[in-house]
Design a protein around this motif. Structure first.
Motif, mmCIF file in Angstrom:
data_model
loop_
_atom_site.group_PDB
_atom_site.id
_atom_site.type_symbol
_atom_site.label_atom_id
_atom_site.label_comp_id
_atom_site.label_asym_id
_atom_site.label_seq_id
_atom_site.Cartn_x
_atom_site.Cartn_y
_atom_site.Cartn_z
ATOM 1 N N UNK A 23 30.312 -43.420 37.558
ATOM 2 C CA UNK A 23 28.958 -43.891 37.274
ATOM 3 C C UNK A 23 28.206 -42.811 36.490
ATOM 4 N N UNK A 24 27.562 -43.162 35.382
ATOM 5 C CA UNK A 24 26.939 -42.161 34.509
ATOM 6 C C UNK A 24 25.569 -41.708 35.010
ATOM 7 N N UNK A 25 25.553 -41.030 36.148
ATOM 8 C CA UNK A 25 24.303 -40.522 36.704
ATOM 9 C C UNK A 25 23.979 -39.192 36.031
ATOM 10 N N UNK A 26 22.784 -39.067 35.511
ATOM 11 C CA UNK A 26 22.426 -37.871 34.774
ATOM 12 C C UNK A 26 21.355 -37.048 35.459
ATOM 13 N N UNK A 27 20.946 -35.969 34.779
ATOM 14 C CA UNK A 27 19.870 -35.128 35.279
ATOM 15 C C UNK A 27 18.657 -35.974 35.651
ATOM 16 N N UNK A 58 19.810 -35.070 44.471
ATOM 17 C CA UNK A 58 19.644 -35.222 43.033
ATOM 18 C C UNK A 58 20.852 -34.702 42.275
ATOM 19 N N UNK A 59 20.955 -35.094 41.007
ATOM 20 C CA UNK A 59 22.090 -34.730 40.166
ATOM 21 C C UNK A 59 21.638 -33.755 39.084
ATOM 22 N N UNK A 60 22.425 -32.697 38.900
ATOM 23 C CA UNK A 60 22.259 -31.794 37.761
ATOM 24 C C UNK A 60 23.581 -31.767 37.014
ATOM 25 N N UNK A 61 23.540 -32.100 35.730
ATOM 26 C CA UNK A 61 24.730 -32.038 34.883
ATOM 27 C C UNK A 61 24.774 -30.675 34.206
ATOM 28 N N UNK A 62 25.803 -29.899 34.508
ATOM 29 C CA UNK A 62 25.905 -28.553 33.971
ATOM 30 C C UNK A 62 26.279 -28.572 32.497
ATOM 31 N N UNK A 63 25.728 -27.616 31.755
ATOM 32 C CA UNK A 63 26.106 -27.420 30.363
ATOM 33 C C UNK A 63 26.727 -26.036 30.212
ATOM 34 N N UNK A 64 27.320 -25.781 29.051
ATOM 35 C CA UNK A 64 27.996 -24.501 28.839
ATOM 36 C C UNK A 64 27.040 -23.323 28.833
#
Length: 236
Positions: A23-27, A58-64
């Motif tokens: 499921x595309x759950x984002x920040x 809550x969701x946090x999408x990590x970045x580089x």
């Protein structure tokens, strides 16, 4: 976005399952439960619900370019402190305890649990608004012990907004300013602490701040400083 459900086992477990299913759950996506009957805290502790409390993840999408994922515990702690502090009347004080608790007058008011799947970190937060659980190893409290319990929905909006703002600062300015803000909201340098390490040993010392990566600095009686990367911390 805040999605609210009447009852579930664990909001953290629900989000982890949904992320694992693709499921595309984002920040900024939050799942909040009115009741939770299989909640959990750090080190495998049971942390089930109390009616009228805040229980959400809550969701946090990590970045580089993000700092290390573990530092999100400090981000979440600051957000909880910001959301709770206006409700705490003087002379009482809300303060952070490493790595992920919020205390009022030494009693636990809120806890945080981070779990990761792929590039996503699920940040679970529980705040005792209306009532507090009875725990065998530590004092607990609720905001309702001090003031009328806040409305859960209004508190959820306040907390998730504060979290989004702290994540933005973490991403823009890195760990240095984050650690400074966290230390300003924590118990003072020099506070006596006991540390139960994963190995089973217990250390006694004094809080000496955080290092540049967010680890706890424990000043020992022999004059040395021990870096604590994991453990159960108690005010001595």
């Amino acid at each position: 976005m805040i999605e609210t459900v009447a009852v579930t086992g664990s909001t953290n477990a629900d989000l982890l399952a949904r992320l694992a299913a693709g499921e595309p759950l984002g920040d900024g996506f939050w799942l909040v439960a009115r009741r939770q009957n299989a909640g959990r805290g750090r080190l495998g502790r049971i942390w089930n619900d109390g009616a009228g409390n805040f229980m959400g993840s809550g969701v946090v999408r990590l970045t580089q370019t993000d700092a290390h994922a573990g530092s999100l515990a400090l981000v979440a702690g600051l957000a909880v402190h910001e959301a709770v502090a206006p409700y705490v009347p003087a002379p009482h004080r809300a303060m952070l305890k490493w790595p992920n608790d919020l205390l009022v007058d030494g009693a636990k008011l809120a806890g945080i649990l981070l779990e990761r799947i792929g590039d996503a970190v699920v940040v679970g937060i529980g705040v005792n608004l209306a009532q507090s659980p009875s725990l065998p190893d530590r004092a607990t409290c609720a905001l309702a012990d001090l003031v009328p319990a806040p409305d859960v929905d209004a508190f959820a909006e306040r907390l998730t907004s504060a979290f989004a703002a702290q994540v933005a600062l973490w991403r823009s300015y890195g760990l240095g300013p984050l650690i400074s803000r966290w230390q300003a909201a924590a118990h003072p340098v020099g506070t006596p602490l006991s540390v139960s390490e994963p190995s089973g040993s217990t250390l006694h010392g004094f809080f000496a701040g955080l290092d540049e990566q967010g680890a706890l600095r424990l000043s020992l009686a022999d004059g040395t400083t021990r870096m604590i990367h994991a453990g159960d911390i108690n005010l001595a």
